[in-house]
Enzyme design. Structure first.
Site, mmCIF file in Angstrom:
data_model
loop_
_atom_site.group_PDB
_atom_site.id
_atom_site.type_symbol
_atom_site.label_atom_id
_atom_site.label_comp_id
_atom_site.label_asym_id
_atom_site.label_seq_id
_atom_site.Cartn_x
_atom_site.Cartn_y
_atom_site.Cartn_z
ATOM 1 N N ASP A 48 0.821 -1.212 0.000
ATOM 2 C CA ASP A 48 0.000 0.000 0.000
ATOM 3 C C ASP A 48 0.853 1.260 0.000
ATOM 4 O OD1 ASP A 48 -2.554 1.488 0.312
ATOM 5 O OD2 ASP A 48 -1.541 2.126 2.141
ATOM 6 N N ARG A 103 -0.183 6.359 -6.692
ATOM 7 C CA ARG A 103 -1.510 6.915 -7.011
ATOM 8 C C ARG A 103 -1.522 8.422 -6.848
ATOM 9 N NH1 ARG A 103 -4.755 4.176 -2.710
ATOM 10 N NH2 ARG A 103 -6.403 5.577 -3.390
ATOM 11 N N SER A 152 -6.971 0.140 0.201
ATOM 12 C CA SER A 152 -5.804 0.728 0.862
ATOM 13 C C SER A 152 -6.067 0.849 2.376
ATOM 14 C CB SER A 152 -5.535 2.098 0.226
ATOM 15 O OG SER A 152 -4.743 2.904 1.044
ATOM 16 N N LYS A 168 -4.698 -2.088 5.507
ATOM 17 C CA LYS A 168 -3.916 -1.749 6.710
ATOM 18 C C LYS A 168 -4.679 -2.129 7.981
ATOM 19 C CE LYS A 168 -3.416 2.292 4.886
ATOM 20 N NZ LYS A 168 -3.166 3.488 4.133
#
Ligand code: URA
Length: 436
Positions: free
Chosen positions: A161, A168, A183, A187
């Site tokens: 990520d 991104r 994303s 996490k």
């Protein structure tokens, strides 16, 4: 399997298998797939979207791409909360100790502020001495002894990520629902908590500017949580205006501590949202028969001072000076100040969250880039915000910075983000919707 074929399949709007997604994410995390192919993949997802099943598989691949801290030594049920990012959002500083004081463990890994949004770790570090980098073993010990700990997220958590988000950011592919949902949830799931409460912001200061888009994001994240076997709920909450009245690290810590000291006036929206998020966590953790019973427990923990004591113990355990928790006026606020006054009589009809967050960033409270230094005492206190009546000359906000050269630009940004009208604006609730 060929990366080219995976990109082409998504570009053509077809559904990827779990194996293809895993191959792609693993390869990218290991550095075997170059950025240009990952960028093309993100753009294909941006335009073609993903099914719920693909989004969940992307999340699981991200979750499994890094180290997972071993938190199995934490006893009892564990709940976590996550906000999609806002301005003046210091709810974690209230919610985490309140939930812990009610007997549910909270092992919180948080981020730092970036751009116009703040980060809980920076706010924690406004208390002198607080250590936010703990090893998993120290983290487990802290949570077992205090019921809570708030530490910095390690770079190795959901490692893909970190790379993907940075990519991104520079390829105009941040605001895609499957990419944001995977994303964030990648996490969260790496921590393996039992319950997850999501605070999905909507409005000018949020990723998602409209209620419809925020609802889609909330549904995507709740769906992922359920597929992972976690009890998950999302609240969609207002981020057109900042939450509470303080923006900036020490100022926000001071405001949050004010609530933990039972001083609710002026920050009713912050108190209301904190109570609701905390109650949702208790309810998911099975600590009440319904939400209102859980809200009562949380209110008692805050008003009765148990949440404050829990927070003080946690600050001490993390090496901080707990006297700041009991005496918030000790927190260092930057010395140079500037008062912004109303130019006419009327009502504040707009206190634009993104604009105010940017003004605080200009004052030194935030970061443009990840490794910028911040001025912990800088920021803004809003004396008036959306809905409040003002008279010409009334102080609308007070700015703080250690560099007075910053006031000019920050005031300009603040003024263009504020509007005074003749009539009061229509009221907007803080909690707009619940998705479970
Ligand atoms: N926060 C994240 O962690 N990821 C995103 O994609 C957006 C916000």
């Amino acid at each position: 399997m060929r990366v080219y074929d995976i990109i082409k399949k998504k570009r053509d709007g077809k559904e990827l298998s779990a194996a293809e997604i895993k191959y792609f994410i693993e390869g990218y995390a290991k550095g075997e797939i170059p950025d240009y192919q990952a960028a093309a993949f993100c753009m294909a997802v941006y335009f073609k979207g993903m099914t719920e099943r693909e989004t969940a598989d992307l999340t699981f691949a991200i979750r499994d791409s890094g180290e997972k801290p071993d938190l199995s030594g934490i006893t009892g049920i564990r709940a976590d909360k996550h906000s999609t990012g806002g301005v003046g959002d210091k709810t974690s500083l209230i919610v985490v100790p309140a939930v812990a004081a009610c007997g549910v463990k909270v092992a919180k890994m948080s981020g730092r502020g970036l751009g116009h949004t703040g980060g809980t770790v920076d706010k924690m570090e406004s208390v002198p001495g607080v250590k936010t980098e703990l090893s998993p073993a120290e983290f487990v010990r802290a949570v077992n002894s205090c019921g809570m700990a708030i530490i910095a997220q390690s770079d190795s958590l959901a490692a893909a990520d970190k790379k993907l988000y940075a990519l991104r950011d520079v390829t105009a592919t941040v605001d895609s629902i499957p990419l944001i949902a995977s994303s964030i949830m990648g996490k969260k799931l790496a921590l393996d908590d039992d319950c997850i409460v999501l605070d999905v912001k909507t409005g000018s200061g949020a990723f998602m500017k409209t209620l419809g888009e925020s609802e889609k994001l909330a549904r995507a994240m709740v769906d992922i949580g359920k597929r992972a076997g976690k009890r998950t709920v999302a609240l969609i909450t207002d981020m057109d205006r900042p939450l509470g009245r303080a923006i900036g690290n020490s100022l926000e810590m001071k405001e949050a501590l004010g609530i933990l000291h039972g001083n609710l006036s002026g920050a009713e929206d912050l108190y209301e949202l904190s109570v609701r998020l905390a109650a949702e966590m208790l309810f998911l953790a099975g600590k009440g028969n319904n939400l209102s019973e859980c809200e009562e427990k949380i209110k008692n923990a805050i008003i009765g001072g148990e949440a404050l004591k829990t927070f003080a113990l946690s600050v001490r355990t993390q090496g901080g000076d707990e006297s700041y928790v009991f005496n918030p006026e000790k927190l260092k606020i930057s010395e140079k100040t500037y008062e912004i006054k109303a130019g006419k009589d009327g009502y504040i009809v707009r206190s634009d969250a993104e604009g105010y967050g940017t003004a605080a960033l200009i004052l030194g409270a935030g970061r443009n880039k990840k490794d910028d230094n911040i001025d912990k005492g800088a920021g803004i206190v809003l004396l008036k915000k959306t809905g409040d009546k003002v008279k010409k000359g009334d102080i609308v906000a007070r700015m703080y910075s250690s560099d007075e050269n910053k006031f000019g630009e920050a005031v300009g940004k603040f003024n263009e983000s504020t509007e005074i009208g003749l009539n009061p604006p229509s009221d907007r609730e803080t909690v707009l919707k619940r998705i479970d």
